[in-house]
Write an enzyme that holds these catalytic residues in place. Sequence first.
Site, PDB file in Angstrom:
ATOM      1  N   HIS A  67      77.972 122.433  43.425  1.00  0.00           N
ATOM      2  CA  HIS A  67      78.285 121.127  42.843  1.00  0.00           C
ATOM      3  C   HIS A  67      77.535 120.875  41.532  1.00  0.00           C
ATOM      4  O   HIS A  67      77.564 119.769  41.013  1.00  0.00           O
ATOM      5  CB  HIS A  67      77.974 120.014  43.844  1.00  0.00           C
ATOM      6  CG  HIS A  67      78.969 119.949  44.952  1.00  0.00           C
ATOM      7  ND1 HIS A  67      78.808 119.191  46.084  1.00  0.00           N
ATOM      8  CD2 HIS A  67      80.171 120.569  45.092  1.00  0.00           C
ATOM      9  CE1 HIS A  67      79.848 119.348  46.876  1.00  0.00           C
ATOM     10  NE2 HIS A  67      80.687 120.175  46.297  1.00  0.00           N
ATOM     11  N   ARG A  97      85.282 126.813  43.332  1.00  0.00           N
ATOM     12  CA  ARG A  97      85.683 126.088  44.530  1.00  0.00           C
ATOM     13  C   ARG A  97      86.788 126.813  45.297  1.00  0.00           C
ATOM     14  O   ARG A  97      86.825 126.792  46.518  1.00  0.00           O
ATOM     15  CB  ARG A  97      86.167 124.685  44.116  1.00  0.00           C
ATOM     16  CG  ARG A  97      86.135 123.698  45.201  1.00  0.00           C
ATOM     17  CD  ARG A  97      85.190 122.520  45.045  1.00  0.00           C
ATOM     18  NE  ARG A  97      84.139 122.576  44.070  1.00  0.00           N
ATOM     19  CZ  ARG A  97      83.872 121.585  43.215  1.00  0.00           C
ATOM     20  NH1 ARG A  97      84.599 120.499  43.215  1.00  0.00           N
ATOM     21  NH2 ARG A  97      82.848 121.678  42.395  1.00  0.00           N
ATOM     22  N   HIS A 138      86.940 127.719  49.350  1.00  0.00           N
ATOM     23  CA  HIS A 138      88.012 127.285  50.252  1.00  0.00           C
ATOM     24  C   HIS A 138      88.704 128.476  50.883  1.00  0.00           C
ATOM     25  O   HIS A 138      89.050 128.457  52.054  1.00  0.00           O
ATOM     26  CB  HIS A 138      89.006 126.407  49.507  1.00  0.00           C
ATOM     27  CG  HIS A 138      88.457 125.051  49.197  1.00  0.00           C
ATOM     28  ND1 HIS A 138      89.197 124.073  48.586  1.00  0.00           N
ATOM     29  CD2 HIS A 138      87.245 124.520  49.419  1.00  0.00           C
ATOM     30  CE1 HIS A 138      88.443 122.991  48.437  1.00  0.00           C
ATOM     31  NE2 HIS A 138      87.253 123.235  48.942  1.00  0.00           N
ATOM     32  N   ASN A 145      93.010 114.997  36.531  1.00  0.00           N
ATOM     33  CA  ASN A 145      92.318 116.230  36.859  1.00  0.00           C
ATOM     34  C   ASN A 145      92.905 116.977  38.053  1.00  0.00           C
ATOM     35  O   ASN A 145      92.385 118.008  38.427  1.00  0.00           O
ATOM     36  CB  ASN A 145      90.834 115.949  37.075  1.00  0.00           C
ATOM     37  CG  ASN A 145      90.073 116.023  35.771  1.00  0.00           C
ATOM     38  OD1 ASN A 145      90.044 117.060  35.140  1.00  0.00           O
ATOM     39  ND2 ASN A 145      89.495 114.917  35.378  1.00  0.00           N
TER      40      ASN A 145
HETATM   41  C1  LIG Z   1      90.975 119.487  32.379  1.00  0.00           C
HETATM   42  C2  LIG Z   1      90.637 118.040  32.355  1.00  0.00           C
HETATM   43  O1  LIG Z   1      91.496 117.212  32.212  1.00  0.00           O
HETATM   44  N1  LIG Z   1      89.358 117.740  32.523  1.00  0.00           N
HETATM   45  C3  LIG Z   1      88.867 116.363  32.463  1.00  0.00           C
HETATM   46  C4  LIG Z   1      88.564 115.857  33.857  1.00  0.00           C
HETATM   47  O2  LIG Z   1      87.926 114.606  33.841  1.00  0.00           O
HETATM   48  C5  LIG Z   1      86.712 114.594  33.131  1.00  0.00           C
HETATM   49  C6  LIG Z   1      86.062 113.236  33.344  1.00  0.00           C
HETATM   50  O3  LIG Z   1      87.030 112.230  33.430  1.00  0.00           O
HETATM   51  C7  LIG Z   1      87.005 114.930  31.668  1.00  0.00           C
HETATM   52  O4  LIG Z   1      85.823 114.904  30.912  1.00  0.00           O
HETATM   53  C8  LIG Z   1      87.637 116.298  31.604  1.00  0.00           C
HETATM   54  O5  LIG Z   1      87.993 116.596  30.277  1.00  0.00           O
END
Ligand SMILES: CC(=O)N[C@H]1CO[C@H](CO)[C@@H](O)[C@@H]1O
Length: 361
Positions: free
Chosen positions: A207, A74, A78, A106
């Site tokens: 995606h 991504r 960008h 995240n």
């Molecule tokens: C790096 C991290 O935290 N990834 C998480 C992001 O969110 C997804 C779904 O909620 C998780 O499965 C990942 O581990």
Amino acid sequence: MAAATSSRRPAAALLVLAAAVVALAAEGARYPPLAPGLSFDFYKKSCPKAESIVREFLASAVRQNVGLAAALIRLHFHDCFVQGCDASILLDATPTQPSEQQSPPNLTLRPAAFKAVNDIRARLDQACGRVVSCADIVALAARESVALGGGPAYKLPLGRRDGLAPASNAAVLAALPPPTSKVPTLLSFLAKINLDVTDLVALSGGHTVGIAHCGSFDNRLFPTQDPTLNKFFAGQLYRTCPTNATVNTTANDVRTPNAFDNKYYVDLLNREGLFTSDQDLLTNATTRPIVTRFAVDQDAFFHQFVYSYVKMGQVNVLTGSQGQVRANCSARNGAAAGDSDLPWSSVVIETVADAAGSLVL
Ligand SMILES: CC(=O)N[C@H]1CO[C@H](CO)[C@@H](O)[C@@H]1O
Ligand SMILES: *[C@@H]1O[C@H](CO)[C@@H](O)[C@H](O)[C@H]1NC(C)=O
Ligand SMILES: *[C@@H]1O[C@H](CO)[C@@H](O)[C@H](O)[C@H]1NC(C)=O
Ligand SMILES: *[C@@H]1O[C@H](CO)[C@@H](O)[C@H](O)[C@H]1NC(C)=O
Ligand SMILES: *[C@@H]1O[C@H](CO)[C@@H](O)[C@H](O)[C@H]1NC(C)=O
């Protein structure tokens, strides 16, 4: 005995066939014309190990954090969409500003991508001195991330130079279509950088990995449910985003969230695309045949993705003596933190916040 032998032979033959298919995915790919100043062997003399250094670093980093691959794919989008592929998106983006809202877990993915680029910068400097640009590091990191996810391996034209200033917030908004866009709007944004309808459908295939925040797709849930949304899938999304102000995330590709494959297009056929900008690729009659083709033929998707991603990766590049090769990917060379004539921090913090939540690719 005979049965055992004859069952082993086809297995071996299959393996050979599989290897041949993987090689084809890379070598059978068409490449767009190279931008003047870029070449496939740009660092052959000055930093022959550049590509293997990036590959080894990311193989280990992505094993520890699979979301990093999507974040790096991504990041290259960008960077290239806004002011060309000049690493301007990295400028002064220290990931320290506190979030106004409670921080979704995240949101750490983006700072992780920035950190990975700077870590690669340090390793390349150690091996070769400051010769590889940050813009090339972003492109190389994206390329390795595609391959690490199981996507096509491809040759990458190199020789980009780094820009001297970030884009303004207005320029960022003018360059990146929001995820609520439909096909005609998406095409009008892509046309600004000479990308066409096939590029749109192929690049949207990015995606196939990554996650999105509720705010990027809750227009399809509130105040009323988007009729192009699969009812069962909508039920799942309401559990993740129960109100129109939920801070939460979900996978972009519900089938294989971390694999770089063609399942994103299968999602669309099942009306399980996450964004308006995803699902409209099936709804719209101009793009629908391309979606269908990629859904049934992964090699067709891989070949077109390579073509379109390499094409995008050459948009408005700086080459030769233009720009510079940054020592620190987050700051222009010689720019002290308190530099008064360039109020970068305020501009870039907004840019990064926008990029995290509300952009389509
Ligand atoms: C790096 C991290 O935290 N990834 C998480 C992001 O969110 C997804 C779904 O909620 C998780 O499965 C990942 O581990
Ligand atoms: C790189 O630049 C950023 C932003 O100016 C700064 O915060 C960081 O400390 C710099 N990193 C190094 C290693 O100098
Ligand atoms: C589909 O996209 C094409 C190309 O942008 C556009 O001309 C057409 O109006 C769109 N169709 C619908 C139903 O919006
Ligand atoms: C976020 O999504 C998860 C998984 O779908 C869900 O269990 C959780 O309740 C959601 N959080 C909020 C605040 O809605
Ligand atoms: C979200 O819901 C609230 C309460 O129903 C409403 O006032 C607000 O306008 C909605 N926001 C959006 C973006 O739909």
